[in-house]
Design an enzyme around this catalytic site. Structure first.
Site, short mmCIF file in Angstrom:
data_model
loop_
_atom_site.label_atom_id
_atom_site.label_comp_id
_atom_site.label_asym_id
_atom_site.label_seq_id
_atom_site.Cartn_x
_atom_site.Cartn_y
_atom_site.Cartn_z
N ASP A 1 8.90 14.24 -27.08
CA ASP A 1 7.44 14.27 -26.98
C ASP A 1 7.02 15.71 -26.66
O ASP A 1 6.88 16.52 -27.57
CB ASP A 1 7.02 13.26 -25.90
CG ASP A 1 5.51 13.13 -25.79
OD1 ASP A 1 4.80 13.68 -26.65
OD2 ASP A 1 5.02 12.48 -24.84
N LYS B 1 7.75 12.68 -31.70
CA LYS B 1 6.29 12.70 -31.47
C LYS B 1 5.91 14.18 -31.34
O LYS B 1 6.00 14.75 -30.26
CB LYS B 1 5.95 11.95 -30.18
CG LYS B 1 6.19 10.46 -30.24
CD LYS B 1 5.41 9.69 -29.16
CE LYS B 1 5.99 9.87 -27.80
NZ LYS B 1 5.46 8.89 -26.80
P1 IMP Z 1 9.68 14.87 -23.43
O1 IMP Z 1 10.33 15.65 -22.30
O2 IMP Z 1 8.19 14.71 -23.23
O3 IMP Z 1 10.03 15.40 -24.79
O4 IMP Z 1 10.18 13.37 -23.34
C1 IMP Z 1 11.47 13.01 -23.53
C2 IMP Z 1 11.85 11.80 -22.74
O5 IMP Z 1 10.72 11.05 -22.30
C3 IMP Z 1 12.65 10.84 -23.61
O6 IMP Z 1 14.01 11.05 -23.42
C4 IMP Z 1 12.23 9.48 -23.11
O7 IMP Z 1 13.09 9.08 -22.08
C5 IMP Z 1 10.85 9.68 -22.55
N1 IMP Z 1 9.79 9.27 -23.51
C6 IMP Z 1 9.00 10.06 -24.27
N2 IMP Z 1 8.14 9.32 -25.00
C7 IMP Z 1 8.40 8.03 -24.69
C8 IMP Z 1 7.84 6.78 -25.14
O8 IMP Z 1 6.91 6.70 -25.96
N3 IMP Z 1 8.39 5.66 -24.60
C9 IMP Z 1 9.42 5.68 -23.70
N4 IMP Z 1 9.96 6.83 -23.26
C10 IMP Z 1 9.45 8.00 -23.74
#
Ligand code: IMP
Length: 185
Positions: free
Chosen positions: A105, A133
């Site tokens: 994300d 995402k």
């Molecule tokens: P980032 O650090 O924002 O890129 O998010 C990465 C981590 O957040 C992933 O490994 C997931 O564990 C969690 N995550 C991100 N988006 C979602 C979602 O839509 N549902 C559940 N977990 C998410």
């Protein structure tokens, strides 16, 4: 049969399965028979790591290890702070390492992991992410293997949870707003 909280299925088990197969093919083509270490990021990438490993050719040399990190706390919003809850057991120095992540994300989790692992001097470091995402990136991270483009929504299933639930769904689903209400309010 759907849990009541599920609004819609975004990717079916079959679509996920096909994508995992495609990613395995890309890994084989790109690593050209070199031994690899799949480093799954728990808990979310549990199913993905297991399925990806089995989609690789039986005669490929594949090690599997896991790291446990926490970035979302227990809700549907990223805390922005990544915590390493459990380190990998295997040494990665001199190995061809592929980080196996469920979803990206804002990118902070992957950026943290790439920095941490690069400092341990692997022969190469690549990343394989099943759901992307790309809407709220806060870190620019290289991703060699990308699965499916995901809508800008909180999703569950195939390892992904909301408050530790729904990891067991074989598909990726969107939850009803009401189910997330407690967080949004
Ligand atoms: P980032 O650090 O924002 O890129 O998010 C990465 C981590 O957040 C992933 O490994 C997931 O564990 C969690 N995550 C991100 N988006 C979602 C979602 O839509 N549902 C559940 N977990 C998410």
């Amino acid at each position: 049969m759907f849990p009541l909280e599920v609004e819609s299925v975004l990717f079916t088990a079959e679509e996920i399965d096909r994508t995992v197969g495609r990613l395995a093919g890309e890994i084989v083509a790109r690593t050209a028979g070199a031994p690899i270490l799949l480093l799954g990021i728990l808990k979310g990438a549990l199913m993905f790591t297991a399925d990806l490993a089995r989609a690789l050719p039986a005669d490929a040399t594949v090690e599997i290890d896991f790291l446990v990190v926490s970035s979302y706390g227990s809700g549907s919003r990223s805390s922005g702070e990544v915590r390493l809850l459990k380190d990998a057991g295997e040494r990665i120095e001199g190995k061809h390492v592929i980080i196996v992540e469920d979803i990206i994300d804002n990118g902070l989790t992957l950026a943290y992991l790439q920095g941490l692992l690069r400092s341990r001097k692997p022969a190469s470091l690549q990343s394989c992410v099943l759901f992307d995402k790309p809407y709220n990136r806060a870190a620019d991270v290289p991703i060699e293997y990308k699965g499916l483009l995901c809508p800008d929504a909180f999703v569950v299933g195939y390892g992904l949870d909301y408050k530790e639930r729904f990891r067991n769904l074989p598909y990726l689903a969107r939850l009803r707003e009401e189910a997330l209400c407690a967080d949004i309010a």
